[in-house]
Design a protein around this motif. Sequence first.
Motif, PDB file in Angstrom:
ATOM      1  N   HIS A  83      11.422   2.961  -3.501  1.00 41.68           N
ATOM      2  CA  HIS A  83      10.426   3.976  -4.087  1.00 41.68           C
ATOM      3  C   HIS A  83      10.869   5.422  -3.415  1.00 41.68           C
ATOM      4  N   GLU A  84      10.157   6.210  -3.769  1.00 42.12           N
ATOM      5  CA  GLU A  84      10.651   7.778  -3.586  1.00 42.12           C
ATOM      6  C   GLU A  84      10.438   7.924  -2.114  1.00 42.12           C
ATOM      7  N   GLY A  85       9.377   7.459  -1.475  1.00 46.44           N
ATOM      8  CA  GLY A  85       8.941   7.656  -0.097  1.00 46.44           C
ATOM      9  C   GLY A  85       9.652   6.950   0.758  1.00 46.44           C
ATOM     10  N   ALA A  86      10.714   5.796   0.464  1.00 45.58           N
ATOM     11  CA  ALA A  86      11.538   5.319   1.347  1.00 45.58           C
ATOM     12  C   ALA A  86      12.944   5.755   1.001  1.00 45.58           C
TER      13      ALA A  86
ATOM     14  N   GLU B  81       8.451   2.618 -13.157  1.00 45.19           N
ATOM     15  CA  GLU B  81       7.803   1.339 -13.609  1.00 45.19           C
ATOM     16  C   GLU B  81       6.519   1.280 -12.687  1.00 45.19           C
ATOM     17  N   ASP B  82       5.470   0.980 -13.414  1.00 47.06           N
ATOM     18  CA  ASP B  82       4.108   1.144 -13.016  1.00 47.06           C
ATOM     19  C   ASP B  82       3.872   2.126 -12.509  1.00 47.06           C
TER      20      ASP B  82
ATOM     21  N   GLU C 184       0.817  -1.216  -0.112  1.00 47.58           N
ATOM     22  CA  GLU C 184      -0.008   0.019   0.094  1.00 47.58           C
ATOM     23  C   GLU C 184       1.092   1.342  -0.181  1.00 47.58           C
ATOM     24  N   ALA C 185       1.981   1.189   0.775  1.00 48.18           N
ATOM     25  CA  ALA C 185       2.691   2.388   0.789  1.00 48.18           C
ATOM     26  C   ALA C 185       3.618   2.382  -0.701  1.00 48.18           C
ATOM     27  N   ILE C 186       3.880   1.729  -1.328  1.00 42.48           N
ATOM     28  CA  ILE C 186       4.541   1.742  -2.638  1.00 42.48           C
ATOM     29  C   ILE C 186       3.493   2.151  -3.740  1.00 42.48           C
ATOM     30  N   TYR C 187       2.305   1.166  -3.647  1.00 39.64           N
ATOM     31  CA  TYR C 187       1.515   1.465  -4.983  1.00 39.64           C
ATOM     32  C   TYR C 187       0.100   2.245  -4.531  1.00 39.64           C
TER      33      TYR C 187
END
Length: 151
Positions: A120-123, A140-141, A26-29
Amino acid sequence: MDVRIERWTRMEDFDSFFPMLKGMLEAIYGSAEKGLKIYQERYGAIDYYKHYKALPNSYLLVAKNEKGESVGFLYARRKKNHTYLYDIFVKPQYRKKGIAKKLIETLERLAGGPIRADAHEGALKAFQKMGFKVLKEYFEDGIRWFLIEKY
């Protein structure tokens, strides 16, 4: 915070593990359902975790609090010349307490470095605080990813 890191050699408790996996996706997508669909269709990852049995070069590390509750996890595999970190997640209420750092330090001790991951950018900032450097950036995605490495 007193946290114990366990290396699971098989999936010990999928019911406590699955909510963390959903939280990570959920945090990623932006949606657990979207993440679960991508993760299962592309990588077979849900089934992999459900039936997980460690190989000598695979590491499923689970962080547990003083009550024995799972609060975070990491999954990685040792490759020829580096350790690849596939997944890492710490429950939101346990973040900024050094748990991710402790998981990565345990991985370094068990598997060796350098450690590579796609973040991902948030991490990204959290990884950079732990000494990871960006090697490249890609999309990607619809998500901006960074290949990172820590020596």
